[in-house]
Scaffold this motif. Structure first.
Motif, mmCIF file in Angstrom:
data_model
loop_
_atom_site.group_PDB
_atom_site.id
_atom_site.type_symbol
_atom_site.label_atom_id
_atom_site.label_comp_id
_atom_site.label_asym_id
_atom_site.label_seq_id
_atom_site.Cartn_x
_atom_site.Cartn_y
_atom_site.Cartn_z
ATOM 1 N N PRO A 87 4.284 0.884 7.960
ATOM 2 C CA PRO A 87 3.312 0.606 6.788
ATOM 3 C C PRO A 87 3.973 1.556 5.653
ATOM 4 N N MET A 88 4.168 1.247 4.409
ATOM 5 C CA MET A 88 4.708 2.031 3.327
ATOM 6 C C MET A 88 3.483 2.656 2.777
ATOM 7 N N GLN A 89 2.506 1.995 2.676
ATOM 8 C CA GLN A 89 1.259 2.463 1.913
ATOM 9 C C GLN A 89 0.056 1.921 2.661
ATOM 10 N N THR A 90 -1.114 2.876 2.772
ATOM 11 C CA THR A 90 -2.317 2.429 3.465
ATOM 12 C C THR A 90 -3.327 2.949 2.694
ATOM 13 N N ARG A 91 -4.736 2.371 3.146
ATOM 14 C CA ARG A 91 -5.786 2.866 2.382
ATOM 15 C C ARG A 91 -7.187 2.562 3.183
ATOM 16 N N GLU A 92 -8.044 3.290 3.344
ATOM 17 C CA GLU A 92 -9.366 3.068 3.864
ATOM 18 C C GLU A 92 -10.259 2.339 2.796
ATOM 19 N N PRO A 93 -11.139 1.209 3.272
ATOM 20 C CA PRO A 93 -12.277 0.770 2.523
ATOM 21 C C PRO A 93 -13.076 1.877 1.688
ATOM 22 N N PRO A 94 -13.151 1.406 0.356
ATOM 23 C CA PRO A 94 -14.000 2.249 -0.660
ATOM 24 C C PRO A 94 -15.254 2.778 -0.036
ATOM 25 N N VAL A 95 -15.600 1.620 0.921
ATOM 26 C CA VAL A 95 -17.090 2.102 1.341
ATOM 27 C C VAL A 95 -17.083 2.414 3.021
ATOM 28 N N VAL A 105 -3.424 -11.946 -1.818
ATOM 29 C CA VAL A 105 -2.690 -11.451 -2.957
ATOM 30 C C VAL A 105 -2.738 -12.531 -3.817
ATOM 31 N N LEU A 106 -3.514 -12.450 -5.054
ATOM 32 C CA LEU A 106 -3.579 -13.289 -6.068
ATOM 33 C C LEU A 106 -3.487 -12.586 -7.691
ATOM 34 N N ASN A 107 -2.351 -13.056 -8.336
ATOM 35 C CA ASN A 107 -2.533 -12.454 -9.779
ATOM 36 C C ASN A 107 -2.332 -10.939 -9.630
ATOM 37 N N GLY A 108 -1.457 -10.413 -8.681
ATOM 38 C CA GLY A 108 -1.436 -9.108 -8.817
ATOM 39 C C GLY A 108 -2.438 -8.225 -8.164
ATOM 40 N N GLN A 109 -3.314 -9.006 -7.747
ATOM 41 C CA GLN A 109 -4.664 -8.265 -6.873
ATOM 42 C C GLN A 109 -4.574 -8.437 -5.389
ATOM 43 N N LEU A 110 -4.989 -7.620 -4.672
ATOM 44 C CA LEU A 110 -5.321 -7.704 -3.271
ATOM 45 C C LEU A 110 -6.629 -7.648 -3.030
ATOM 46 N N PHE A 111 -7.152 -8.936 -2.431
ATOM 47 C CA PHE A 111 -8.585 -8.980 -2.005
ATOM 48 C C PHE A 111 -8.832 -8.772 -0.619
ATOM 49 N N GLU A 112 -10.002 -8.079 -0.350
ATOM 50 C CA GLU A 112 -10.169 -7.690 1.060
ATOM 51 C C GLU A 112 -11.686 -8.260 1.631
ATOM 52 N N VAL A 122 -11.355 -5.330 -4.166
ATOM 53 C CA VAL A 122 -10.193 -5.629 -4.889
ATOM 54 C C VAL A 122 -9.433 -4.617 -5.280
ATOM 55 N N TYR A 123 -8.102 -4.742 -4.854
ATOM 56 C CA TYR A 123 -6.874 -3.522 -5.204
ATOM 57 C C TYR A 123 -5.954 -4.002 -5.966
ATOM 58 N N ASP A 124 -5.413 -3.148 -6.767
ATOM 59 C CA ASP A 124 -4.167 -3.436 -7.415
ATOM 60 C C ASP A 124 -3.082 -3.460 -6.258
ATOM 61 N N ALA A 125 -2.533 -4.602 -6.116
ATOM 62 C CA ALA A 125 -1.518 -4.898 -5.142
ATOM 63 C C ALA A 125 -0.326 -3.928 -4.724
ATOM 64 N N ALA A 126 0.170 -3.199 -6.032
ATOM 65 C CA ALA A 126 1.176 -2.447 -5.994
ATOM 66 C C ALA A 126 0.662 -1.042 -5.666
ATOM 67 N N LEU A 128 -2.650 -0.243 -4.202
ATOM 68 C CA LEU A 128 -3.875 -0.077 -3.432
ATOM 69 C C LEU A 128 -4.887 0.563 -4.189
ATOM 70 N N LYS A 129 -4.920 0.822 -5.490
ATOM 71 C CA LYS A 129 -6.050 1.311 -6.219
ATOM 72 C C LYS A 129 -7.154 0.339 -6.316
ATOM 73 N N GLU A 130 -8.524 0.758 -5.946
ATOM 74 C CA GLU A 130 -9.454 -0.375 -6.192
ATOM 75 C C GLU A 130 -9.768 -0.648 -7.691
ATOM 76 N N THR A 131 -9.825 -1.997 -7.850
ATOM 77 C CA THR A 131 -9.771 -2.442 -9.349
ATOM 78 C C THR A 131 -11.281 -3.059 -9.456
ATOM 79 N N GLY A 132 -11.987 -3.419 -8.393
ATOM 80 C CA GLY A 132 -13.257 -4.042 -8.267
ATOM 81 C C GLY A 132 -13.865 -4.525 -7.218
ATOM 82 N N ARG A 133 -15.069 -4.979 -7.139
ATOM 83 C CA ARG A 133 -15.603 -5.355 -5.919
ATOM 84 C C ARG A 133 -16.565 -6.621 -6.056
#
Length: 279
Positions: A87-95, A105-112, A122-126, A128-133
């Motif tokens: 892993p180059m970068q990891t993050r836990e769920p926001p909740v 990954v679609l349009n630069g966003q990572l959906f989980e 929704v995270y920024d794919a580069a 992993l900062k949350e950008t929405g939900r």
């Protein structure tokens, strides 16, 4: 997909049967009783995989493997170097306390997705900062995209296409094999114009026509499961019933699939009939 009561006999034991007699994979189709072709993929490369990862989502985008892991308290998303499995970068769920599921990954966003929490992050794919939900009804299992919309499974026989901006359902299809419903659709990938789906607690991957929902071919990856189980034993851990196949990623540049499973030590790069580079 999820933890459940062990089957009888445990699947882990079944996976170990015939390890010594496993043979080289081949692309010659076998015809089942339902006349749907069954293929055994040809392994062209073996890559390392984190054997502690309870893989729920798996996708290659921009040369990076994006992996989602499950289990409460162990869920998360990660950016992985394909060649090393590190892993180059990891993050836990926001909740806290959610059970992570499929990623795409679609349009630069990572959906989980999450299993039973009704939340999609929704995270920024580069970064992993949350950008929405988003919120949704029902369970979340697998996730992929066709370049325009997200495609989601929920453990039933239904695939749903969702708008990546609103998460609203745009269309749905029911998956069938020779007219019979195919349920337990789990981790998903879109490749070559088909949707590929791991069938939970089996060693089968369905190749699905997204227009009709019909299964047009099966991938038999039982030999890969036996090899993964054997390697897990050699590493000093006994496979459990849910160390099952669950990870399909498409390497478009090479026209290959990357296959793995929950707690597998290996990612298998394979060639399958009908997939070519650039599709």
């Amino acid at each position: 997909m999820k933890p459940a009561a062990p089957l009888a006999p445990p699947i882990a034991l079944l996976l170990l049967v015939g390890i010594a007699s496993a043979v080289q994979a081949r692309t010659t189709p076998r015809t089942s009783a339902t006349s749907i072709p069954v293929y055994r993929p040809v392994v062209v490369n073996r890559l390392p995989h984190d054997p502690s990862a309870f893989t729920e989502g798996f996708e290659l985008a921009g040369g990076v493997l994006y992996e989602g892991t499950g289990l409460e308290g162990q869920s998360g998303v990660r950016r992985v170097a394909p060649d090393t499995g590190k892993p180059m970068q990891t993050r836990e769920p926001p909740v806290a306390g959610v059970f992570g599921e499929g990623v795409s990954v679609l349009n630069g966003q990572l959906f989980e997705l999450t299993w039973q929490s009704g939340l999609a992050f929704v995270y920024d794919a580069a970064t992993l900062k949350e950008t929405g939900r988003f919120r949704y009804d029902g369970e979340g299992w697998g996730l992929t995209n066709d370049g325009t919309q997200l495609i989601m499974s929920d453990g039933s026989d239904t695939l749903r296409w969702r708008d990546p901006l609103t998460f609203t359902i745009k269309k749905s299809v029911n998956v069938t094999a020779q007219g019979m419903p195919v349920t337990n659709l789990n981790e998903l990938e879109y490749a070559g114009g088909w949707v590929w789906a791991n069938i939970w607690l089996t060693t089968k991957i369905a190749r699905i026509d997204p227009k009709t929902g019909k299964v047009t071919a099966w991938l038999d990856i039982s030999e890969l499961s036996r090899e993964a189980a054997s390697d897990t034993l050699k590493a000093g851990r006994t496979p459990t019933f849910d160390d099952v196949p669950n990870g399909v990623a498409y390497n478009k540049a090479r026209g290959t699939l990357l296959l793995t499973g929950k707690r597998w030590p290996t990612v298998f790069e394979v060639r399958v009939p009908g997939l070519t580079a650039g599709q």
